[in-house]
Design a protein around this motif. Sequence first.
Motif, PDB file in Angstrom:
ATOM      1  N   ARG A  18       0.830  -1.206  -0.063  1.00  0.00           N
ATOM      2  CA  ARG A  18      -0.065  -0.073  -0.113  1.00  0.00           C
ATOM      3  C   ARG A  18       0.888   1.302   0.044  1.00  0.00           C
ATOM      4  N   ILE A  19       2.175   1.258   0.540  1.00  0.00           N
ATOM      5  CA  ILE A  19       2.988   2.537   0.587  1.00  0.00           C
ATOM      6  C   ILE A  19       4.112   2.623  -0.308  1.00  0.00           C
ATOM      7  N   HIS A  20       4.620   1.475  -1.023  1.00  0.00           N
ATOM      8  CA  HIS A  20       5.752   1.095  -1.763  1.00  0.00           C
ATOM      9  C   HIS A  20       6.094   2.464  -2.593  1.00  0.00           C
ATOM     10  N   THR A  21       5.106   2.626  -3.614  1.00  0.00           N
ATOM     11  CA  THR A  21       5.452   3.407  -4.734  1.00  0.00           C
ATOM     12  C   THR A  21       4.052   4.638  -4.430  1.00  0.00           C
ATOM     13  N   ASN A  22       3.606   4.698  -3.595  1.00  0.00           N
ATOM     14  CA  ASN A  22       2.355   5.599  -3.574  1.00  0.00           C
ATOM     15  C   ASN A  22       2.807   7.002  -2.757  1.00  0.00           C
ATOM     16  N   SER A  23       2.696   8.158  -3.465  1.00  0.00           N
ATOM     17  CA  SER A  23       3.083   9.427  -3.178  1.00  0.00           C
ATOM     18  C   SER A  23       1.998  10.212  -2.383  1.00  0.00           C
ATOM     19  N   LEU A  24       0.907   9.551  -2.451  1.00  0.00           N
ATOM     20  CA  LEU A  24      -0.218  10.191  -1.888  1.00  0.00           C
ATOM     21  C   LEU A  24      -0.506   9.605  -0.588  1.00  0.00           C
ATOM     22  N   CYS A  25      -1.104  10.642   0.579  1.00  0.00           N
ATOM     23  CA  CYS A  25      -1.454  10.274   1.767  1.00  0.00           C
ATOM     24  C   CYS A  25      -2.694   9.347   1.637  1.00  0.00           C
ATOM     25  N   GLN A  26      -2.691   8.239   2.372  1.00  0.00           N
ATOM     26  CA  GLN A  26      -3.781   7.237   2.294  1.00  0.00           C
ATOM     27  C   GLN A  26      -3.691   6.543   3.780  1.00  0.00           C
ATOM     28  N   ARG A  27      -5.123   5.857   4.028  1.00  0.00           N
ATOM     29  CA  ARG A  27      -5.121   4.866   5.066  1.00  0.00           C
ATOM     30  C   ARG A  27      -4.750   3.675   4.513  1.00  0.00           C
ATOM     31  N   VAL A  28      -3.899   2.995   5.457  1.00  0.00           N
ATOM     32  CA  VAL A  28      -3.306   1.882   5.182  1.00  0.00           C
ATOM     33  C   VAL A  28      -4.173   0.482   5.720  1.00  0.00           C
ATOM     34  N   LEU A  29      -4.266   0.812   6.952  1.00  0.00           N
ATOM     35  CA  LEU A  29      -5.072  -0.417   7.587  1.00  0.00           C
ATOM     36  C   LEU A  29      -5.988   0.333   8.442  1.00  0.00           C
ATOM     37  N   HIS A  30      -7.260  -0.074   8.561  1.00  0.00           N
ATOM     38  CA  HIS A  30      -8.499   0.741   9.363  1.00  0.00           C
ATOM     39  C   HIS A  30      -8.870  -0.675  10.405  1.00  0.00           C
ATOM     40  N   GLY A  31      -7.919  -0.954  11.199  1.00  0.00           N
ATOM     41  CA  GLY A  31      -8.212  -2.160  12.075  1.00  0.00           C
ATOM     42  C   GLY A  31      -9.575  -1.827  13.023  1.00  0.00           C
ATOM     43  N   ARG A  32      -9.970  -0.685  13.153  1.00  0.00           N
ATOM     44  CA  ARG A  32     -11.153  -0.517  13.977  1.00  0.00           C
ATOM     45  C   ARG A  32     -12.383  -0.843  13.199  1.00  0.00           C
ATOM     46  N   GLY A  33     -12.060  -1.342  11.785  1.00  0.00           N
ATOM     47  CA  GLY A  33     -13.319  -2.052  11.035  1.00  0.00           C
ATOM     48  C   GLY A  33     -13.577  -3.532  11.425  1.00  0.00           C
ATOM     49  N   LYS A  34     -12.456  -4.015  12.379  1.00  0.00           N
ATOM     50  CA  LYS A  34     -12.655  -5.306  12.828  1.00  0.00           C
ATOM     51  C   LYS A  34     -12.431  -6.293  11.801  1.00  0.00           C
ATOM     52  N   ARG A  35     -11.690  -6.093  10.739  1.00  0.00           N
ATOM     53  CA  ARG A  35     -11.262  -6.941   9.805  1.00  0.00           C
ATOM     54  C   ARG A  35     -10.191  -8.048   9.869  1.00  0.00           C
ATOM     55  N   TYR A  36      -9.152  -7.309  10.802  1.00  0.00           N
ATOM     56  CA  TYR A  36      -8.054  -7.972  11.035  1.00  0.00           C
ATOM     57  C   TYR A  36      -8.004  -8.507  12.595  1.00  0.00           C
ATOM     58  N   GLU A  37      -8.023  -9.592  12.945  1.00  0.00           N
ATOM     59  CA  GLU A  37      -7.894  -9.981  14.193  1.00  0.00           C
ATOM     60  C   GLU A  37      -6.722  -9.598  15.061  1.00  0.00           C
ATOM     61  N   TRP A  46      -0.436   6.483   5.937  1.00  0.00           N
ATOM     62  CA  TRP A  46       0.826   6.734   5.024  1.00  0.00           C
ATOM     63  C   TRP A  46       0.741   8.346   4.980  1.00  0.00           C
ATOM     64  N   TYR A  47       1.669   8.882   5.465  1.00  0.00           N
ATOM     65  CA  TYR A  47       1.796  10.545   5.143  1.00  0.00           C
ATOM     66  C   TYR A  47       3.208  10.450   4.427  1.00  0.00           C
ATOM     67  N   PRO A  48       3.506  10.458   3.238  1.00  0.00           N
ATOM     68  CA  PRO A  48       4.892  10.200   3.038  1.00  0.00           C
ATOM     69  C   PRO A  48       5.615  11.343   3.328  1.00  0.00           C
ATOM     70  N   PRO A  49       7.011  10.929   3.874  1.00  0.00           N
ATOM     71  CA  PRO A  49       7.548   9.859   3.966  1.00  0.00           C
ATOM     72  C   PRO A  49       7.249   9.018   5.391  1.00  0.00           C
ATOM     73  N   TYR A  50       6.313   9.426   5.915  1.00  0.00           N
ATOM     74  CA  TYR A  50       6.121   9.108   7.377  1.00  0.00           C
ATOM     75  C   TYR A  50       4.762   7.992   7.591  1.00  0.00           C
ATOM     76  N   LEU A  51       5.071   6.857   8.369  1.00  0.00           N
ATOM     77  CA  LEU A  51       3.968   5.935   8.621  1.00  0.00           C
ATOM     78  C   LEU A  51       3.362   6.465  10.052  1.00  0.00           C
ATOM     79  N   PHE A  52       2.192   6.666  10.031  1.00  0.00           N
ATOM     80  CA  PHE A  52       1.699   6.740  11.356  1.00  0.00           C
ATOM     81  C   PHE A  52       0.726   5.882  11.828  1.00  0.00           C
TER      82      PHE A  52
END
Length: 155
Positions: A18-37, A46-52
Amino acid sequence: MHPITTSEDELFELIKQRIHTNSLCQRVLHGRGKRYEALERINIEWYPPYLFVQNFGDALPEQLRIALEHVFDALDTVEAILIQSREWPDFVTSVFASRNPLELPLIFPGMIDDGLHCEIKLGKNRNTGVFLDMRAGWFWVKAHSHNKRVLNLFS
């Protein structure tokens, strides 16, 4: 829907893709959506070049901690990883990993769409200055606002 169990390797691949070549700010994972245990209390942006990473729980899940270390080691596009622990009413932002010394808060322009920038503030407040999960709404407004002025009231 049952939550998906993810290993540190699967998390690493998900974040990397999700972040490798993306220069746009974006949501990478929304755990609060309860999809990922075990990640129900985590959001990653992702706020290039920072992962928050926003942690709404007690401790960072071990598989996520390991995946973040792998992301930092593998991708030199990631300048730093910040973790914000957000137990109400307090929040603390710390530097998980960084290639250079950082002083918080970080304030910089982030590209949220082609030609659209927003001032990003990491580490100062609970929010960053932009709500990345509203991207679909931005596109709708853009499509319906030709030759019009728009007042954004966060609604």
